[in-house]
Design an enzyme around this catalytic site. Structure first.
Site, short mmCIF file in Angstrom:
data_model
loop_
_atom_site.label_atom_id
_atom_site.label_comp_id
_atom_site.label_asym_id
_atom_site.label_seq_id
_atom_site.Cartn_x
_atom_site.Cartn_y
_atom_site.Cartn_z
CG ASP A 1 0.51 -1.46 7.64
OD1 ASP A 1 1.40 -2.29 7.95
OD2 ASP A 1 0.69 -0.22 7.68
CG HIS B 1 3.94 -2.31 11.20
ND1 HIS B 1 4.70 -1.20 11.48
CD2 HIS B 1 3.21 -2.00 10.10
CE1 HIS B 1 4.44 -0.24 10.59
NE2 HIS B 1 3.53 -0.70 9.73
CG HIS C 1 -4.08 0.01 6.60
ND1 HIS C 1 -4.03 0.49 7.89
CD2 HIS C 1 -2.90 0.39 6.03
CE1 HIS C 1 -2.88 1.12 8.09
NE2 HIS C 1 -2.18 1.08 6.97
CG HIS D 1 0.04 4.22 4.80
ND1 HIS D 1 -0.71 3.45 5.65
CD2 HIS D 1 -0.79 5.21 4.35
CE1 HIS D 1 -1.93 3.95 5.72
NE2 HIS D 1 -2.01 5.01 4.93
CG HIS E 1 -0.41 0.05 2.52
ND1 HIS E 1 0.38 -0.93 3.04
CD2 HIS E 1 -0.51 0.99 3.49
CE1 HIS E 1 0.75 -0.61 4.27
NE2 HIS E 1 0.22 0.57 4.57
CG ASP F 1 4.95 2.71 7.30
OD1 ASP F 1 4.10 3.15 6.49
OD2 ASP F 1 4.65 1.96 8.25
CG HIS F 2 4.09 -0.46 4.32
ND1 HIS F 2 4.09 -1.77 4.69
CD2 HIS F 2 3.67 0.24 5.40
CE1 HIS F 2 3.66 -1.88 5.95
NE2 HIS F 2 3.40 -0.67 6.39
ZN LIG Z 1 -0.11 1.54 6.54
#
Ligand SMILES: [Zn+2]
Length: 319
Positions: free
Chosen positions: A186, A224, A162, A107, A105, A109-110
């Protein structure tokens, strides 16, 4: 007051996902976490099958990217390289060059390392969902697509909730005498699920049910390291469940040694993950929804909404 908080959250989420400010915030988070844990938040080792290697790469505060290597052809795929440098270090140690990045996705951090991965490995293909506007994508994917990268076969499962375009990737294990591996981003965590940022609970429910239908021996590799917190919440909901308690103790032991808790399996998740047990009597009782004589689908949505709400406000005391 709650309304002000909600507006503020929406504004900050907008800045994070729709503007370059999100990327700068992400870069700052990489710097902070590298100072705190120069060697990463966990000491990860490869999981080996015959002809297949899966390596979790710890990054940021609690993220995992994954490197998947077919050991005969050396074909290599990277999942969610939020920090491209951390991934590159592990690729160098394994002496492999990646052919593809699969992004779950948008975001940062990914997906925040996608651009750098492209610069480091110019021939690489960057895959992501067609609804999520994943940065630096070269090839978009949709539900049901089958992606063959050398001998590695991935099935794309659309799991919105999400984010609106979240994807999970199911790696076929049978060519390696292994169970299938689900890279769940996530969407699904060990004993938890992602926050519902962009969809309704009923959309999230459909996505959870899509994974519930996969074989029990499917390995779950989440985005995570949230196992200790998630299991603490699960023990609070279902304190008599010995399997949950034992898994929680095990996860705490692993984390004290900075060892990862991935992978789990869907079989295990169905036993202790409350988000896959929405109509279990114990969970409904804990949410004070037992005895509700409602349509089962409505009850599931209510149960999911209430679980997410309680988890947001749960005060963790053991971390
Ligand atoms: Zn996320």
């Amino acid at each position: 007051m709650a309304k002000v908080d909600s507006c503020l959250f929406k504004f900050r989420y907008f800045l994070y996902t729709k503007t370059r400010m999100g990327y700068f915030y992400h870069r700052r988070e990489i710097t902070k976490s590298t100072l705190e844990h120069p060697d990463g938040h966990s000491k990860c080792h490869p999981t080996d099958f015959v002809g297949l290697k899966i390596i979790p790469v710890p990054m940021l505060k609690d993220n995992y990217a994954y490197i998947i290597i077919e050991t005969r052809s050396r074909k290599t795929v990277v999942i969610d390289p939020g920090d491209a440098h951390a991934v590159q270090e592990t690729l160098k140690k394994a002496n492999v060059t990646p052919s593809a990045v699969l992004t779950t996705h948008k975001h940062w951090d990914h997906s925040g390392g996608n651009g750098q991965m492209k610069r480091m490995y110019p021939d690489i293909k960057i895959y992501g969902g067609n609804l999520d506007r994943v940065p630096d994508v070269t090839n978009t994917l949709k539900d049901g697509d089958c992606l063959e990268i050398g001998p590695l076969c991935f099935k794309v499962i659309f799991t919105p909730g999400h984010t609106v375009g979240h994807l999970t990737y199911l790696l076929e294990g049978s060519p390696f005498g292994a169970p299938d591996s689900l890279f769940s981003g996530d969407h699904l965590f060990l004993s938890g699920c992602g926050r519902i940022f962009e969809c309704s609970p009923s959309v999230m429910l459909n996505s959870l049910e899509a994974l519930h239908r996969l074989p029990d021996d499917t390995l779950v590799w989440p985005g995570h390291e949230y196992a200790v917190q998630n299991l603490e919440f699960s023990v609070y909901l279902d304190p008599e469940n010995e399997i949950t308690r034992q898994k929680h103790l095990w996860a705490m032991k692993q984390r004290r040694k900075m060892l990862p808790t991935c992978p789990s399996s869907l079989r295990e998740e169905k036993l202790y993950n409350p988000f896959l047990r929405l109509t279990d009597e114990v969970i409904l009782k804990s949410l004070e929804l037992d005895g509700c004589e409602e349509d089962i689908e409505l009850l599931k949505v209510k149960s999911l909404t209430e679980l997410r709400e309680r988890k947001e406000h749960y005060k963790y005391d053991k971390i």
